[in-house]
Design a protein around this motif. Sequence first.
Motif, mmCIF file in Angstrom:
data_model
loop_
_atom_site.group_PDB
_atom_site.id
_atom_site.type_symbol
_atom_site.label_atom_id
_atom_site.label_comp_id
_atom_site.label_asym_id
_atom_site.label_seq_id
_atom_site.Cartn_x
_atom_site.Cartn_y
_atom_site.Cartn_z
ATOM 1 N N VAL A 117 0.827 -1.210 0.000
ATOM 2 C CA VAL A 117 0.000 0.000 0.000
ATOM 3 C C VAL A 117 0.862 1.261 0.000
ATOM 4 C CG1 VAL A 117 -1.694 1.309 1.349
ATOM 5 C CG2 VAL A 117 -1.957 -1.168 1.070
ATOM 6 N N ILE A 118 1.938 1.250 0.763
ATOM 7 C CA ILE A 118 2.783 2.449 0.894
ATOM 8 C C ILE A 118 3.675 2.673 -0.330
ATOM 9 C CG2 ILE A 118 4.721 3.428 2.205
ATOM 10 C CD1 ILE A 118 3.406 2.125 4.704
ATOM 11 N N HIS A 119 4.310 1.615 -0.811
ATOM 12 C CA HIS A 119 5.311 1.768 -1.872
ATOM 13 C C HIS A 119 4.748 1.762 -3.290
ATOM 14 C CE1 HIS A 119 8.835 1.684 0.695
ATOM 15 N NE2 HIS A 119 8.304 0.675 1.359
ATOM 16 N N TYR A 120 3.524 1.334 -3.477
ATOM 17 C CA TYR A 120 2.995 1.186 -4.838
ATOM 18 C C TYR A 120 1.618 1.850 -5.002
ATOM 19 C CZ TYR A 120 6.795 -2.102 -4.832
ATOM 20 O OH TYR A 120 8.032 -2.668 -4.707
ATOM 21 N N PRO A 121 1.535 3.166 -4.786
ATOM 22 C CA PRO A 121 0.238 3.840 -4.913
ATOM 23 C C PRO A 121 -0.145 4.176 -6.367
ATOM 24 C CG PRO A 121 1.927 5.424 -4.313
ATOM 25 C CD PRO A 121 2.584 4.060 -4.324
ATOM 26 N N GLN A 122 0.762 3.932 -7.322
ATOM 27 C CA GLN A 122 0.502 4.286 -8.711
ATOM 28 C C GLN A 122 -0.696 3.493 -9.263
ATOM 29 O OE1 GLN A 122 3.371 3.076 -7.494
ATOM 30 N NE2 GLN A 122 5.055 4.440 -7.989
ATOM 31 N N PRO A 123 -1.455 4.117 -10.141
ATOM 32 C CA PRO A 123 -2.652 3.459 -10.693
ATOM 33 C C PRO A 123 -2.360 2.113 -11.373
ATOM 34 C CG PRO A 123 -2.642 5.782 -11.268
ATOM 35 C CD PRO A 123 -1.327 5.503 -10.610
ATOM 36 N N ARG A 124 -1.193 1.955 -11.975
ATOM 37 C CA ARG A 124 -0.912 0.692 -12.667
ATOM 38 C C ARG A 124 -0.759 -0.489 -11.705
ATOM 39 N NH1 ARG A 124 4.559 3.185 -14.415
ATOM 40 N NH2 ARG A 124 5.927 2.487 -12.762
ATOM 41 N N TYR A 125 -0.603 -0.201 -10.406
ATOM 42 C CA TYR A 125 -0.485 -1.267 -9.410
ATOM 43 C C TYR A 125 -1.729 -1.365 -8.540
ATOM 44 C CZ TYR A 125 4.335 -0.613 -10.859
ATOM 45 O OH TYR A 125 5.467 -0.477 -11.597
#
Length: 160
Positions: free
Chosen positions: A132-140
Amino acid sequence: MLRQETCWWLIFALILLMPLNGCDTSRQGSQSLSDSSGLMDLWSKYTHCYRSSDINAIREDARQLTQAASTFDSAEEELSSSEIDKPVPSRPTSRLSVDPSAMAVACTLHAGQAAQAMGRLDIAREMFHMVVIHYPQPRYQYYTDQARLGLEHLNAASPS
């Protein structure tokens, strides 16, 4: 006859020296070789993440993949921000054919789910938070949605 023999020696000497001064392909070849081995190391960690049954090893794979992905991402960001003012390159630039961040987030989510299935709720919570913290980008978003769902299950299962 002496003149023709001297000419042959000169040609022979030039042929021997040409690899030393000729096209400088050695640097380019070694650079792409090291890039390739770096990606192969990432792929090995990624496949180990899914094949291992040792939760601590899976957790370590996830951490190493996340660290490597952030290194690739920061290098990519530097390239994109510095490309604005630079002229078009005269030769092809190296590009990745894989997404190290996608590999890292998939492994991290897997680590959380595996830890949850093994009853290692502390590790599961850590891994889900990491997603949740490291991958907030829409593609993830798929991975973050799954991690949030995992956190909800952990919160519902923990005594209040």
